[in-house]
Design a protein around this motif. Structure first.
Motif, PDB file in Angstrom:
ATOM      1  N   ARG A  38      33.157  59.831  53.634  1.00 32.21           N
ATOM      2  CA  ARG A  38      34.245  59.409  54.526  1.00 32.21           C
ATOM      3  C   ARG A  38      34.363  57.883  54.585  1.00 32.21           C
ATOM      4  NH1 ARG A  38      32.881  60.382  59.981  1.00 32.21           N
ATOM      5  NH2 ARG A  38      33.613  58.453  60.834  1.00 32.21           N
ATOM      6  N   ASN A  39      33.218  57.212  54.758  1.00 35.07           N
ATOM      7  CA  ASN A  39      33.277  55.768  54.983  1.00 35.07           C
ATOM      8  C   ASN A  39      33.416  54.953  53.709  1.00 35.07           C
ATOM      9  OD1 ASN A  39      32.960  56.468  57.589  1.00 35.07           O
ATOM     10  ND2 ASN A  39      30.878  55.688  57.819  1.00 35.07           N
ATOM     11  N   ARG A  40      32.856  55.476  52.607  1.00 36.04           N
ATOM     12  CA  ARG A  40      32.866  54.668  51.383  1.00 36.04           C
ATOM     13  C   ARG A  40      33.558  55.330  50.217  1.00 36.04           C
ATOM     14  NH1 ARG A  40      27.886  51.084  52.249  1.00 36.04           N
ATOM     15  NH2 ARG A  40      26.972  52.121  54.026  1.00 36.04           N
ATOM     16  N   GLY A  41      34.115  56.509  50.461  1.00 34.77           N
ATOM     17  CA  GLY A  41      34.836  57.200  49.384  1.00 34.77           C
ATOM     18  C   GLY A  41      33.945  57.541  48.197  1.00 34.77           C
ATOM     19  N   ARG A  42      32.624  57.729  48.452  1.00 29.14           N
ATOM     20  CA  ARG A  42      31.719  58.007  47.327  1.00 29.14           C
ATOM     21  C   ARG A  42      31.796  59.472  46.911  1.00 29.14           C
ATOM     22  NH1 ARG A  42      25.887  56.051  48.775  1.00 29.14           N
ATOM     23  NH2 ARG A  42      25.518  56.540  46.581  1.00 29.14           N
ATOM     24  N   GLU A  43      31.377  59.727  45.690  1.00 27.29           N
ATOM     25  CA  GLU A  43      31.408  61.091  45.150  1.00 27.29           C
ATOM     26  C   GLU A  43      30.259  61.916  45.713  1.00 27.29           C
ATOM     27  OE1 GLU A  43      33.556  62.571  43.079  1.00 27.29           O
ATOM     28  OE2 GLU A  43      34.778  60.767  43.039  1.00 27.29           O
ATOM     29  N   PHE A  44      30.528  63.187  45.930  1.00 24.40           N
ATOM     30  CA  PHE A  44      29.560  64.138  46.458  1.00 24.40           C
ATOM     31  C   PHE A  44      28.223  64.087  45.680  1.00 24.40           C
ATOM     32  CE2 PHE A  44      27.716  68.354  46.685  1.00 24.40           C
ATOM     33  CZ  PHE A  44      27.876  68.716  48.005  1.00 24.40           C
ATOM     34  N   ALA A  45      28.314  64.236  44.340  1.00 20.99           N
ATOM     35  CA  ALA A  45      27.095  64.371  43.517  1.00 20.99           C
ATOM     36  C   ALA A  45      26.247  63.103  43.571  1.00 20.99           C
ATOM     37  CB  ALA A  45      27.492  64.679  42.076  1.00 20.99           C
ATOM     38  N   GLU A  46      26.914  61.965  43.593  1.00 19.34           N
ATOM     39  CA  GLU A  46      26.192  60.685  43.608  1.00 19.34           C
ATOM     40  C   GLU A  46      25.414  60.525  44.924  1.00 19.34           C
ATOM     41  OE1 GLU A  46      28.929  57.318  43.310  1.00 19.34           O
ATOM     42  OE2 GLU A  46      27.489  56.191  44.538  1.00 19.34           O
ATOM     43  N   VAL A  47      26.047  60.892  46.031  1.00 21.71           N
ATOM     44  CA  VAL A  47      25.378  60.740  47.335  1.00 21.71           C
ATOM     45  C   VAL A  47      24.215  61.730  47.454  1.00 21.71           C
ATOM     46  CG1 VAL A  47      25.699  60.550  49.825  1.00 21.71           C
ATOM     47  CG2 VAL A  47      27.625  60.111  48.321  1.00 21.71           C
ATOM     48  N   LEU A  48      24.434  62.945  46.924  1.00 22.00           N
ATOM     49  CA  LEU A  48      23.355  63.938  46.960  1.00 22.00           C
ATOM     50  C   LEU A  48      22.134  63.428  46.180  1.00 22.00           C
ATOM     51  CD1 LEU A  48      22.193  66.694  47.661  1.00 22.00           C
ATOM     52  CD2 LEU A  48      23.414  67.663  45.720  1.00 22.00           C
ATOM     53  N   ALA A  49      22.391  62.831  45.011  1.00 21.76           N
ATOM     54  CA  ALA A  49      21.278  62.308  44.199  1.00 21.76           C
ATOM     55  C   ALA A  49      20.520  61.229  44.978  1.00 21.76           C
ATOM     56  CB  ALA A  49      21.814  61.756  42.883  1.00 21.76           C
ATOM     57  N   GLU A  50      21.250  60.413  45.716  1.00 22.87           N
ATOM     58  CA  GLU A  50      20.587  59.364  46.504  1.00 22.87           C
ATOM     59  C   GLU A  50      19.726  59.991  47.607  1.00 22.87           C
ATOM     60  OE1 GLU A  50      23.177  56.280  47.969  1.00 22.87           O
ATOM     61  OE2 GLU A  50      21.600  55.522  49.310  1.00 22.87           O
ATOM     62  N   ALA A  51      20.259  61.034  48.258  1.00 24.95           N
ATOM     63  CA  ALA A  51      19.497  61.708  49.331  1.00 24.95           C
ATOM     64  C   ALA A  51      18.217  62.323  48.764  1.00 24.95           C
ATOM     65  CB  ALA A  51      20.356  62.788  49.981  1.00 24.95           C
ATOM     66  N   GLN A  52      18.306  62.829  47.526  1.00 25.56           N
ATOM     67  CA  GLN A  52      17.103  63.406  46.897  1.00 25.56           C
ATOM     68  C   GLN A  52      16.082  62.307  46.619  1.00 25.56           C
ATOM     69  OE1 GLN A  52      19.592  65.658  43.943  1.00 25.56           O
ATOM     70  NE2 GLN A  52      17.954  67.148  44.168  1.00 25.56           N
ATOM     71  N   ALA A  53      16.570  61.175  46.099  1.00 25.27           N
ATOM     72  CA  ALA A  53      15.658  60.068  45.774  1.00 25.27           C
ATOM     73  C   ALA A  53      14.989  59.530  47.042  1.00 25.27           C
ATOM     74  CB  ALA A  53      16.430  58.961  45.070  1.00 25.27           C
ATOM     75  N   LEU A  54      15.687  59.585  48.159  1.00 22.57           N
ATOM     76  CA  LEU A  54      15.129  59.073  49.418  1.00 22.57           C
ATOM     77  C   LEU A  54      14.212  60.095  50.099  1.00 22.57           C
ATOM     78  CD1 LEU A  54      18.350  57.314  50.781  1.00 22.57           C
ATOM     79  CD2 LEU A  54      16.227  56.181  50.095  1.00 22.57           C
ATOM     80  N   GLY A  55      14.092  61.284  49.520  1.00 21.44           N
ATOM     81  CA  GLY A  55      13.180  62.296  50.086  1.00 21.44           C
ATOM     82  C   GLY A  55      13.771  63.056  51.256  1.00 21.44           C
ATOM     83  N   TYR A  56      15.093  63.016  51.439  1.00 26.54           N
ATOM     84  CA  TYR A  56      15.725  63.733  52.557  1.00 26.54           C
ATOM     85  C   TYR A  56      16.028  65.178  52.191  1.00 26.54           C
ATOM     86  CZ  TYR A  56      16.960  58.978  54.133  1.00 26.54           C
ATOM     87  OH  TYR A  56      16.934  57.681  54.515  1.00 26.54           O
ATOM     88  N   ALA A  57      16.426  65.369  50.921  1.00 26.34           N
ATOM     89  CA  ALA A  57      16.968  66.680  50.523  1.00 26.34           C
ATOM     90  C   ALA A  57      15.851  67.703  50.334  1.00 26.34           C
ATOM     91  CB  ALA A  57      17.774  66.528  49.239  1.00 26.34           C
ATOM     92  N   GLU A  58      16.210  68.956  50.465  1.00 24.38           N
ATOM     93  CA  GLU A  58      15.276  70.049  50.196  1.00 24.38           C
ATOM     94  C   GLU A  58      14.980  70.111  48.698  1.00 24.38           C
ATOM     95  OE1 GLU A  58      13.919  72.101  52.778  1.00 24.38           O
ATOM     96  OE2 GLU A  58      14.729  70.279  53.631  1.00 24.38           O
TER      97      GLU A  58
END
Ligand code: HSE
Length: 437
Positions: free
Chosen positions: A170-190
Motif C-alpha cells: 500500500r505505502n510503497r507499491g512494492r510487489e507481493f513476491a518481493e516483500v514476502l522474500a524480505e519477510a522470509q529473510a528477516l525471519g518473520y515468515a513461517e
C-alpha cells in the motif's frame, strides 16, 4: 533468593531458539531476581549449529529427544515448530514430568486438546505465550488481566508477515513476491510462507485466543480462513476512497449461543487505531463487558520479541516451582463458568456490512438491475462509487458498501448479479468491521 537454579532445556536453535538463549544470558541477573531463582540452560537439542548463537559449553544433543529424557531438565522449551516431531517431543517431556514452554501455535491449535489433557494427567504445565502475537503478552492479558470480564469479541492483526506485505504494497507499491522474500529473510515468515499469506498462521492463533477468551476447546478445523493473495491494489484504493483501510483480521465473537471464528481481509474505518498498525506489528482489540475495549500492540514476530514471550513463561513457571505450586493458570478451554463447547456459527449466518466490486457494462439500466437484486433481498446499499469508463473501455467498476447482511444472503445476491449478462467476471466481496462494539 533460592540459589537452586531452574534448569532449562531448549530444543531448536533457529531464530527463536537462539533469541531465547541469548536473552536468558543477557538479562540473567534480572530474570533470576524476578523468577526467584537463576534460570540455567543446561541442555540444547539442535540438529545443526546456528552460527549466530554461541552456546559455549552448554550440553548439546543432536537428538532432541535426549533433552526430554534428561533428568536434569525441569522445563523443556520446544522451538522446533511443526506438529509431528514437536508433538512427540512435547508428549515425551510431559511423560517425563517436565513442564513445557512452546512458541508453536500450530501444535497448540491442532493438538492442544490432547496435549493439555496429557499435561493435566501428569501434573505439569504447558505454556505458550509466544505462540500468539510474538512479544505481545496477550495470553496473560486474557487469562489474568481480563479474568473478571465476559469477553464479547476480539479482533486482531495477528500475522506480522501478512501485515508487512499489505503495508509495503500500500505505502510503497512494492510487489507481493518481493516483500514476502524480505519477510522470509528477516525471519518473520513461517517455514511454509503459504501459512502466512493464506491465513493459516492467523487461524492457528485465533483458535488459541478464542479458547482462552470463551473457555471453549481448540477448534482449528472450524475456523473460516481466507488469506490475502486475492486482494488487488484497486480494492485497496477504493476502500481508502470510502474511508477504510484493508487489514487481514482474525475475529472471534460471541453470537447468541454460539461463537464466530473467522480470518479474512476486512475493511476497517480509517480512524480506528487498528488501521494504523503497520509493518510486522500485531495488535489485538479485545472487548470485555466490564472494561470495554482494550488494545494490545507490539512486535508480532522476530527473534527478540518472541524470546521475550518465551522467557516470560519461563519466569512464571520458575516462580511456581519455587512456591511448590502448579497449575496457577486455568487450563486452556476452561471458562469462568466451567468447560463448555459452544457451537461455531456457520458463516452463512454471520452478519457484517460488505464491500462489493462489480465489473459492469456501462449501459443504461445496469445499476438499477443490480440495486433491485439487493432490495429484493432486503440488503441496503450504504455507499456507492461508479467511475467513468477508462479510455476505450466499455466496462466500469461499481463499488458498493452494504448494510449488515448475512453471508448467505450476500451469496445469493452475488449469484444473481453474476448471472446478469451485463456483468463481467466474479464479484469481489470483502467483509467490513466497524470495531465499535
Ligand atoms: N509467521 C508469523 C508472523 C511469525 O508473520 O506473524 C509469528 O508467529
Amino acid at each position: 533468593m533460592s540459589e537452586q537454579s531452574v534448569n532449562i532445556g531448549i530444543c531448536g536453535l533457529g531464530t527463536v531458539g537462539s533469541g531465547t538463549f541469548k536473552l536468558l544470558e543477557k538479562n540473567a541477573a534480572l530474570i533470576a531476581a524476578r523468577a526467584l531463582a537463576p534460570l540455567q540452560v543446561v541442555h540444547v537439542g539442535a540438529r545443526r549449529d546456528n552460527p549466530d548463537c554461541d552456546i559455549g559449553d552448554t550440553r548439546l544433543s543432536r537428538d532432541i529427544f535426549e533433552v526430554a529424557r534428561d533428568p536434569g531438565v525441569d522445563i523443556l522449551v520446544e522451538l522446533i515448530g511443526g506438529t509431528t516431531v514437536a508433538k512427540e517431543l512435547v508428549e515425551l517431556a510431559i511423560r517425563e514430568g517436565k513442564h513445557v514452554v512452546t512458541a508453536n501455535k500450530a501444535l497448540i491449535a491442532e493438538c492442544g486438546n490432547e496435549i493439555f489433557a496429557l499435561a493435566q494427567a501428569h501434573g505439569v504445565e504447558v505454556r505458550f505465550e509466544a505462540a500468539v502475537a510474538g512479544g505481545i503478552p496477550i495470553i496473560k492479558a486474557l487469562r489474568e488481566g481480563l479474568a473478571g470480564n465476559r469477553i464479547e469479541w476480539l479482533a486482531g492483526i495477528i500475522n506480522g508477515t501478512g501485515n508487512f506485505i499489505l503495508t509495503e504494497m500500500r505505502n510503497r507499491g512494492r510487489e507481493f513476491a518481493e516483500v514476502l522474500a524480505e519477510a522470509q529473510a528477516l525471519g518473520y515468515a513461517e517455514a511454509d510462507p503459504t501459512f502466512d499469506v493464506e491465513g493459516i498462521d492467523a487461524a492457528h492463533k485465533l483458535v488459541i485466543l478464542a479458547s482462552i477468551a470463551f473457555g471453549i476447546p481448540l477448534r482449528f478445523e472450524s475456523v473460516y480462513t481466507e488469506g490475502i493473495t486475492r486482494l488487488t491494489p484497486q480494492d485497496v484504493d477504493y476502500a481508502e476512497e470510502l474511508g477504510y483501510i484493508i487489514k487481514h483480521l482474525g475475529v472471534a465473537k460471541q453470537n447468541g449461543d454460539g461463537v464466530e471464528l473467522r480470518v479474512h481481509p476486512t475493511l476497517i474505518p480509517d480512524h480506528r487505531l487498528l488501521a494504523d498498525v503497520d509493518g510486522v506489528t500485531n495488535a489485538i482489540l479485545v472487548e470485555g463487558d466490564a472494561v470495554g475495549p482494550t488494545l494490545y500492540y507490539g512486535a508480532g514476530a522476530g527473534a527478540r520479541p518472541t524470546a521475550s514471550a518465551v522467557v516470560s513463561d519461563l519466569v512464571d513457571l520458575a516462580r511456581d516451582l519455587g512456591a511448590g505450586q502448579s497449575c496457577r493458570m486455568p487450563p486452556l478451554g476452561v471458562a469462568a463458568d466451567g468447560v463448555r463447547d459452544l457451537p461455531i456459527v456457520p458463516m452463512a449466518q454471520v452478519q457484517t456490512p460488505w464491500y462489493l466490486r462489480i465489473e459492469a457494462e456501462d449501459r443504461p439500466g445496469v445499476l438499477s438491475k443490480v440495486a433491485s437484486i439487493f432490495s429484493d433481498l432486503g440488503i441496503s446499499i450504504e455507499a456507492l462509487i461508479q467511475k467513468a469508463p477508462a479510455e476505450g473501455q466499455t466496462r466500469v467498476p461499481l463499488i458498493m458498501l452494504t448494510s449488515r447482511a448475512a453471508q448467505g444472503l450476500v451469496d445469493e445476491a452475488v449469484r444473481a448479479i453474476e448471472a446478469l449478462d451485463s456483468i463481467a467476471g466474479e464479484v469481489t466481496r470483502i467483509r467490513v468491521e466497524a470495531l465499535d462494539g
